[in-house]
Design a protein around this motif. Structure first.
Motif, short mmCIF file in Angstrom:
data_model
loop_
_atom_site.label_atom_id
_atom_site.label_comp_id
_atom_site.label_asym_id
_atom_site.label_seq_id
_atom_site.Cartn_x
_atom_site.Cartn_y
_atom_site.Cartn_z
N GLY A 119 -6.77 4.51 -22.14
CA GLY A 119 -6.79 4.10 -22.92
C GLY A 119 -6.77 2.31 -22.86
N TYR A 120 -6.08 1.64 -21.85
CA TYR A 120 -6.67 0.48 -21.96
C TYR A 120 -8.68 -0.19 -21.53
CZ TYR A 120 -5.84 -3.89 -20.07
OH TYR A 120 -6.62 -5.30 -19.29
N VAL A 121 -8.84 0.37 -21.60
CA VAL A 121 -10.49 -0.14 -20.91
C VAL A 121 -10.68 1.00 -22.52
CG1 VAL A 121 -12.61 1.66 -21.13
CG2 VAL A 121 -11.02 0.90 -18.99
N LEU A 122 -10.69 1.72 -23.62
CA LEU A 122 -10.86 1.73 -24.80
C LEU A 122 -10.42 0.33 -25.23
CD1 LEU A 122 -9.71 5.16 -25.85
CD2 LEU A 122 -12.61 4.26 -25.92
N VAL A 123 -9.17 0.03 -25.31
CA VAL A 123 -8.49 -1.15 -26.26
C VAL A 123 -9.26 -1.95 -25.72
CG1 VAL A 123 -6.56 -2.66 -26.53
CG2 VAL A 123 -6.31 0.05 -26.57
N ILE A 124 -9.51 -2.56 -24.41
CA ILE A 124 -10.12 -3.97 -23.87
C ILE A 124 -11.49 -4.23 -25.05
CG2 ILE A 124 -11.04 -4.85 -21.66
CD1 ILE A 124 -8.51 -6.14 -21.94
N THR A 125 -12.19 -2.95 -24.38
CA THR A 125 -13.58 -2.76 -25.15
C THR A 125 -13.72 -3.17 -26.61
OG1 THR A 125 -13.85 -1.09 -23.09
CG2 THR A 125 -15.71 -1.42 -24.70
N TRP A 126 -12.53 -2.61 -27.25
CA TRP A 126 -12.87 -2.85 -29.07
C TRP A 126 -11.85 -4.25 -29.00
CZ3 TRP A 126 -14.28 -0.51 -33.10
CH2 TRP A 126 -13.66 -1.32 -34.51
N THR A 127 -11.35 -4.93 -28.56
CA THR A 127 -10.73 -5.70 -29.30
C THR A 127 -11.67 -7.59 -28.45
OG1 THR A 127 -9.30 -5.89 -27.01
CG2 THR A 127 -8.63 -5.55 -28.95
N ASN A 128 -12.11 -6.28 -27.30
CA ASN A 128 -12.65 -8.06 -26.64
C ASN A 128 -14.59 -8.40 -26.26
OD1 ASN A 128 -12.37 -9.85 -23.38
ND2 ASN A 128 -11.19 -9.63 -24.72
N THR A 129 -14.80 -7.06 -26.85
CA THR A 129 -15.94 -6.59 -27.38
C THR A 129 -16.73 -6.14 -28.67
OG1 THR A 129 -16.13 -6.14 -24.96
CG2 THR A 129 -18.71 -5.76 -25.87
N LEU A 130 -16.96 -5.76 -28.78
CA LEU A 130 -17.06 -4.52 -29.78
C LEU A 130 -16.21 -5.74 -31.52
CD1 LEU A 130 -16.26 -0.42 -29.97
CD2 LEU A 130 -18.92 -2.27 -30.19
N MET A 131 -15.50 -5.63 -31.24
CA MET A 131 -14.32 -6.50 -32.36
C MET A 131 -15.17 -8.30 -32.11
SD MET A 131 -13.42 -5.20 -35.03
CE MET A 131 -11.95 -6.39 -35.81
N SER A 132 -15.31 -8.77 -30.86
CA SER A 132 -16.01 -10.11 -31.05
C SER A 132 -17.41 -10.37 -30.94
CB SER A 132 -15.18 -10.83 -29.89
OG SER A 132 -15.30 -10.66 -28.24
N LEU A 133 -17.73 -9.40 -30.10
CA LEU A 133 -19.74 -9.22 -30.24
C LEU A 133 -20.31 -8.78 -31.20
CD1 LEU A 133 -20.02 -9.71 -26.49
CD2 LEU A 133 -19.70 -11.71 -27.63
N LEU A 134 -19.28 -7.58 -31.62
CA LEU A 134 -20.89 -7.06 -32.80
C LEU A 134 -20.32 -7.16 -34.44
CD1 LEU A 134 -22.69 -4.93 -33.16
CD2 LEU A 134 -20.92 -3.09 -33.37
N PHE A 135 -18.51 -6.63 -34.86
CA PHE A 135 -18.44 -6.85 -35.79
C PHE A 135 -18.30 -7.71 -36.70
CE2 PHE A 135 -17.38 -2.53 -34.34
CZ PHE A 135 -18.23 -1.63 -34.82
N VAL A 136 -17.29 -8.95 -36.06
CA VAL A 136 -16.96 -10.03 -36.96
C VAL A 136 -17.73 -11.10 -37.09
CG1 VAL A 136 -15.53 -12.31 -35.80
CG2 VAL A 136 -14.44 -9.75 -35.60
N PRO A 137 -19.08 -10.89 -36.00
CA PRO A 137 -20.44 -11.91 -35.96
C PRO A 137 -21.12 -11.60 -37.18
CG PRO A 137 -20.05 -10.91 -34.40
CD PRO A 137 -18.84 -11.12 -33.98
N LEU A 138 -20.94 -10.01 -37.29
CA LEU A 138 -22.27 -9.36 -38.09
C LEU A 138 -21.76 -9.13 -39.60
CD1 LEU A 138 -24.95 -7.26 -38.30
CD2 LEU A 138 -23.07 -5.11 -37.51
N PHE A 139 -20.36 -9.12 -39.62
CA PHE A 139 -20.12 -8.95 -41.07
C PHE A 139 -19.59 -10.04 -41.65
CE2 PHE A 139 -18.51 -4.95 -39.34
CZ PHE A 139 -19.50 -3.56 -40.55
N ALA A 140 -19.81 -10.92 -41.04
CA ALA A 140 -19.08 -12.72 -41.27
C ALA A 140 -20.46 -13.29 -41.69
CB ALA A 140 -18.35 -13.88 -39.93
N GLY A 141 -21.42 -12.28 -41.29
CA GLY A 141 -22.91 -12.60 -41.84
C GLY A 141 -23.46 -13.58 -40.76
#
Lengths: 204, 270
Positions: A39-61
């Protein structure tokens, strides 16, 4: 006493109960550890990696090129559907290709060439005194390599050379085992320190 | 109730040895090994304010051993007023690293953002190490707490490994190897290790070849380091227990061998 300390203390005792025998309390603590870790690895990967490195910069254009790793990532999931499973080979091929390309030269240089050059040192120093450690390293290197040379039967002089190689291997295994025992003892001592100091408060 | 076997008595003996020696609270006089001394000297004689990356490359299970090791190095680095950038290449080490940095920073009055920053976790450690060689900011656009990279005073002017004095890899596995093979070999960043005892023989060859600059190993290394910095911690407290436990294990091995050979002789004569 903090709630975290109480929980940690009880779980430590639950894990140590395995030393007597396998039991439901130990099992519960073990499953809890696995569940919390995943659970911890999933949360860390989601918040620390997928959100900050992929989804936020991608959807912010701000970085539309990120669509490529997103698509490659999504294609990995194709393997769960029989009709499109072959699509998952694209990202796998990409990963294996780039991974091997990065790893092979680095490992060849770091683990083989640099180690080889460090193993071959002058056997006599500038004042004519034999370099004992250098001689031992070369003897260990050559005899151990002889042991792992399987294209010739280990008989006669070659067999004796390989036998010396096993001696060096045993020294290495013994040292590694000793250090591993030391490491496990340290872990046990660390937990005992926690139990005696923070949980039971028997020591300062 | 399960019948007690020989191993149960062996565990019980170990438990008693460790508990009693810890309750005695006697500190052994340690002499620093050349390994530990080299790491201490490196951090001690770095110019004040040098920037170090501290990488928490370990899992939660090794915390009892890692904690004194990491704490000793962090205390020294903060005391010397070096600037620390914390990262983690294993997810489980992320929060542990953050808490250890925050605790030791608090002891020395170090401020977040000025004296230290915690950037957190990145998956795919090889890719992360290589990416930091190009741009740390692109690898970590935000810190662990979600603040933008450019906001911190400490990180202004830190582009990549060229602006880093060394990487301190606090590891319980082979991740330090990747710092050496990718960070050191490709980008020339200096790598020093603070590792668990089980990993010492893995990194010895790298130390001998100069690929790793210095290394501290295990609880003993932590105890030696604590003596060098003049601040006791988990290492110094655990050394009597560690030594006693080792003597106990040696005794068990000797007794086991005596029992084995005498049983073989008995079988042979029978």
């Amino acid at each position: 006493m903090e709630m975290g300390t109480i929980i940690a203390g009880i779980l430590t005792l639950a894990i140590l109960s395995f030393l007597y025998r396998d039991n439901p309390i130990y099992k519960m603590a073990e499953y809890l550890l696995i569940g919390v870790s995943i659970g911890y690895v999933l949360v860390i990967t989601w918040t620390n990696t997928l959100m900050s490195l992929l989804f936020v910069p991608l959807f912010a254009g701000s970085d539309l090129w990120l669509i490529i790793p997103l698509i490659l990532g999504l294609l990995m999931w194709a393997r769960f559907h029989k009709n499109i499973a072959s699509l998952s080979r694209i990202p796998i091929g990409f990963m294996i290709g780039s991974g091997a390309g990065v790893a092979i030269p680095a490992m060849l240089y770091g683990r083989t060439l640099r180690q080889l050059s460090a193993s071959v040192t002058p056997l006599v120093d500038s004042s004519g005194v034999p370099n004992i450690s250098g001689i031992v390293v070369i003897a260990g290197l050559l005899t151990t390599l002889s042991y792992f040379y399987f294209s010739r039967e280990h008989k006669g002089h070659f067999g004796r050379l390989a036998k010396v190689g096993t001696f060096f291997l045993m020294v290495f295994f013994g040292t590694t085992f000793g250090y591993t025992v030391m490491s496990r003892m340290s872990t046990f001592i660390g937990r005992m320190e926690f139990l005696l100091t923070d949980f039971l408060r028997l020591a300062n | 109730m399960k019948k007690l076997e020989a191993r149960h008595f062996a565990f019980l003996g170990l438990f008693l040895v460790v508990t009693l020696t810890m309750l005695l609270n006697i500190k052994l006089d340690m002499k620093a090994s050349p390994y530990t001394q080299a790491l201490y000297n490196y951090i001690e004689f770095l110019p004040e304010g040098s920037t170090l990356i501290v990488s928490f490359d370990h899992e939660a299970s090794s915390l009892p051993e890692i904690r004194p090791i990491a704490t000793a190095v962090l205390r020294h680095a903060f005391r010397k007023k070096h600037k620390l950038i914390g990262v983690s290449l294993l997810a489980e080490g992320t929060l542990i690293g953050y808490r250890l940095m925050r605790e030791t920073a608090g002891e020395h009055g170090a401020e977040y953002g000025t004296d230290y920053v915690y950037l957190g976790f990145r998956p795919q450690y090889i890719a992360a190490i290589l990416a930091m060689g190009e741009s740390i900011e692109k690898t970590y656009p935000q810190d662990y707490l979600g603040n933008p990279y450019g906001q911190f005073e400490l990180l202004k002017g830190v582009q990549n490994y060229d602006d880093i004095a060394a990487v301190v890899s606090i590891a319980d596995g082979s991740l330090t190897t990747h710092w050496i093979e990718y960070g050191q070999a490709r980008y020339g960043v200096r790598v020093v290790g603070a590792v668990t005892a089980a990993m010492v023989t893995t990194y010895d060859p790298y130390l001998a070849s100069g690929q790793m600059y210095a290394m501290m190993g295990g609880l003993r290394g932590a105890a030696e380091y604590e003596k060098l910095i003049g601040k006791d911690g988990g290492g110094a407290r655990g050394m009597l227990a560690q030594s006693s436990a080792h003597i106990y294990v040696i005794l068990l091995i000797v007794l086991g061998n005596i029992a084995y050979f005498s049983s073989r002789r008995t079988k042979g004569s029978g």
